[in-house]
Design a protein around this motif. Sequence first.
Motif, PDB file in Angstrom:
ATOM      1  N   UNK A 132       0.818  -1.212   0.000  1.00 53.25           N
ATOM      2  CA  UNK A 132       0.000   0.000   0.000  1.00 53.25           C
ATOM      3  C   UNK A 132       0.854   1.266   0.000  1.00 53.25           C
ATOM      4  N   UNK A 133       2.063   1.184   0.515  1.00 49.71           N
ATOM      5  CA  UNK A 133       2.968   2.328   0.494  1.00 49.71           C
ATOM      6  C   UNK A 133       3.596   2.536  -0.879  1.00 49.71           C
ATOM      7  N   UNK A 134       3.740   1.460  -1.638  1.00 51.79           N
ATOM      8  CA  UNK A 134       4.343   1.526  -2.964  1.00 51.79           C
ATOM      9  C   UNK A 134       3.359   0.989  -4.017  1.00 51.79           C
ATOM     10  N   UNK A 135       2.202   1.624  -4.199  1.00 47.15           N
ATOM     11  CA  UNK A 135       1.184   1.077  -5.096  1.00 47.15           C
ATOM     12  C   UNK A 135       1.593   1.042  -6.565  1.00 47.15           C
ATOM     13  N   UNK A 136       2.545   1.871  -6.946  1.00 43.04           N
ATOM     14  CA  UNK A 136       2.951   1.935  -8.352  1.00 43.04           C
ATOM     15  C   UNK A 136       4.350   1.401  -8.596  1.00 43.04           C
ATOM     16  N   UNK A 137       4.964   0.856  -7.579  1.00 39.99           N
ATOM     17  CA  UNK A 137       6.348   0.394  -7.708  1.00 39.99           C
ATOM     18  C   UNK A 137       6.532  -0.893  -6.910  1.00 39.99           C
ATOM     19  N   UNK A 138       5.809  -1.887  -7.262  1.00 38.57           N
ATOM     20  CA  UNK A 138       5.882  -3.143  -6.526  1.00 38.57           C
ATOM     21  C   UNK A 138       6.914  -4.073  -7.136  1.00 38.57           C
ATOM     22  N   UNK A 139       7.775  -4.560  -6.281  1.00 40.29           N
ATOM     23  CA  UNK A 139       8.672  -5.616  -6.716  1.00 40.29           C
ATOM     24  C   UNK A 139       7.950  -6.953  -6.689  1.00 40.29           C
ATOM     25  N   UNK A 140       6.850  -7.001  -5.978  1.00 39.10           N
ATOM     26  CA  UNK A 140       6.064  -8.220  -5.876  1.00 39.10           C
ATOM     27  C   UNK A 140       4.618  -7.839  -5.614  1.00 39.10           C
ATOM     28  N   UNK A 141       3.732  -8.727  -5.979  1.00 39.82           N
ATOM     29  CA  UNK A 141       2.316  -8.586  -5.653  1.00 39.82           C
ATOM     30  C   UNK A 141       2.010  -9.629  -4.587  1.00 39.82           C
ATOM     31  N   UNK A 142       1.550  -9.222  -3.403  1.00 38.27           N
ATOM     32  CA  UNK A 142       1.390 -10.186  -2.304  1.00 38.27           C
ATOM     33  C   UNK A 142       0.334 -11.248  -2.567  1.00 38.27           C
ATOM     34  N   UNK A 143      -0.588 -10.982  -3.459  1.00 33.52           N
ATOM     35  CA  UNK A 143      -1.633 -11.954  -3.773  1.00 33.52           C
ATOM     36  C   UNK A 143      -1.245 -12.798  -4.981  1.00 33.52           C
ATOM     37  N   UNK A 144      -0.753 -12.144  -6.022  1.00 32.70           N
ATOM     38  CA  UNK A 144      -0.462 -12.856  -7.266  1.00 32.70           C
ATOM     39  C   UNK A 144       0.801 -13.695  -7.202  1.00 32.70           C
ATOM     40  N   UNK A 145       1.800 -13.239  -6.441  1.00 35.47           N
ATOM     41  CA  UNK A 145       3.122 -13.850  -6.514  1.00 35.47           C
ATOM     42  C   UNK A 145       3.409 -14.892  -5.443  1.00 35.47           C
ATOM     43  N   UNK A 146       2.515 -15.048  -4.463  1.00 35.10           N
ATOM     44  CA  UNK A 146       2.768 -15.993  -3.371  1.00 35.10           C
ATOM     45  C   UNK A 146       1.533 -16.822  -3.060  1.00 35.10           C
ATOM     46  N   UNK A 147       1.786 -17.992  -2.508  1.00 33.62           N
ATOM     47  CA  UNK A 147       0.721 -18.829  -1.957  1.00 33.62           C
ATOM     48  C   UNK A 147       0.854 -18.808  -0.440  1.00 33.62           C
ATOM     49  N   UNK A 148      -0.140 -18.312   0.286  1.00 34.98           N
ATOM     50  CA  UNK A 148      -0.071 -18.340   1.750  1.00 34.98           C
ATOM     51  C   UNK A 148      -0.171 -19.777   2.266  1.00 34.98           C
ATOM     52  N   UNK A 149       0.757 -20.174   3.107  1.00 31.67           N
ATOM     53  CA  UNK A 149       0.736 -21.519   3.689  1.00 31.67           C
ATOM     54  C   UNK A 149      -0.052 -21.495   4.991  1.00 31.67           C
ATOM     55  N   UNK A 150       0.397 -20.702   5.940  1.00 32.57           N
ATOM     56  CA  UNK A 150      -0.337 -20.527   7.191  1.00 32.57           C
ATOM     57  C   UNK A 150       0.248 -19.358   7.964  1.00 32.57           C
ATOM     58  N   UNK A 151      -0.551 -18.785   8.848  1.00 34.73           N
ATOM     59  CA  UNK A 151      -0.031 -17.815   9.795  1.00 34.73           C
ATOM     60  C   UNK A 151       0.763 -18.536  10.869  1.00 34.73           C
ATOM     61  N   UNK A 152       1.888 -17.964  11.265  1.00 30.13           N
ATOM     62  CA  UNK A 152       2.748 -18.583  12.270  1.00 30.13           C
ATOM     63  C   UNK A 152       2.424 -18.057  13.658  1.00 30.13           C
ATOM     64  N   UNK A 153       2.466 -16.749  13.811  1.00 28.25           N
ATOM     65  CA  UNK A 153       2.261 -16.152  15.139  1.00 28.25           C
ATOM     66  C   UNK A 153       1.705 -14.747  14.988  1.00 28.25           C
ATOM     67  N   UNK A 154       1.011 -14.302  16.015  1.00 29.36           N
ATOM     68  CA  UNK A 154       0.469 -12.951  16.033  1.00 29.36           C
ATOM     69  C   UNK A 154       0.797 -12.283  17.363  1.00 29.36           C
TER      70      UNK A 154
END
Length: 324
Positions: free
Chosen positions: A100-122
């Motif tokens: 969201x801070x770099x909407x026009x300069x993404x080195x990666x797309x968090x949705x398109x480029x990765x598969x979420x496995x699981x949350x580890x800790x919060x």
Amino acid sequence: MKRRDFIIGGGAAAAIGVPIAANAQGNNFRIIVGFAAGAGADAIARKLADKLRESLEAPVIVENVPGVSGRLAATQVKQAAPNGRTMLLAPSTTITIVPNLFPNDRRYDPVRDFIPVTGIATVPLGFVVGPAAKGTTLAEYVRWAKSDPKNATYASPGAGSGAHFMGAMFAKAAGLEMAHVPYKGAAPAQQDLLAGQVPAYAGIIGRFVIDQHKAGRIKVLAMSQPQRSPYLPDVPTFSEAGFSSVVASEWTGLFLPAKTPTDIVDNLHQKVVAALQQPDLRKLLADGGQEPIANSRTDFAAQIGAELTAWGPVIRASGFKLEE
């Protein structure tokens, strides 16, 4: 704000990486961490790697790739072969705030480029006052802050962090014009809070803050997750304190490159969830004031999507921008 002053989570310190030889192809698995060795995410990654070595019956190497708020590490994993052998262990900031801070300069797309496995800790974010502030409840603090503009100041671990924007959310909800004082990390901000150099602090409610609260040296007025923390059951949530719009948390999650086969993702998910049930890993998290997550792939993906959407308006409303 200059980009070089943009500090997130574990920070961007010099890498203490593994030897190049350890990156050789073969049976090795790698967990890529976007922060230096010794940072919070790094400790979790190393303990998780210990557990996965047993269940995967293969070497699991933690590789530190610090820089630009985890973006270097994320880019490296994005470009890795989708064979399940290269994992990204990343904080929520890298996945939901930085895009969201770099909407026009993404080195990666968090949705398109990765598969979420699981949350580890919060770990929850919270609003904390020190000896320079007045008020034992959030309502009392708000009245005190409104009584004199110079009172309405809060510190955070860094500009552009989740804590920074959580503080902005609270200020808007409370009708306060608050001055934000960004530090280069949580430790110096917390020390200045204790010393009375800053009246308030927005940040992760980890073990240090918990212990100082219990000792009566500082007071956590509210925390931003939906439920109270088991480590500080006496502290209300923002919603309980009358500010229902202030909801946020920091988390760490595990990701694989896009196009990794489903059976590989499911197998890794199963092994990570099993690891998160182990007493020594749970103790490591508890010692840091964190709680294990181990959610389903579907729930984790939905959470990421919701947070990506929620942080955008908050960041824009704050007026915060990074200079190139």
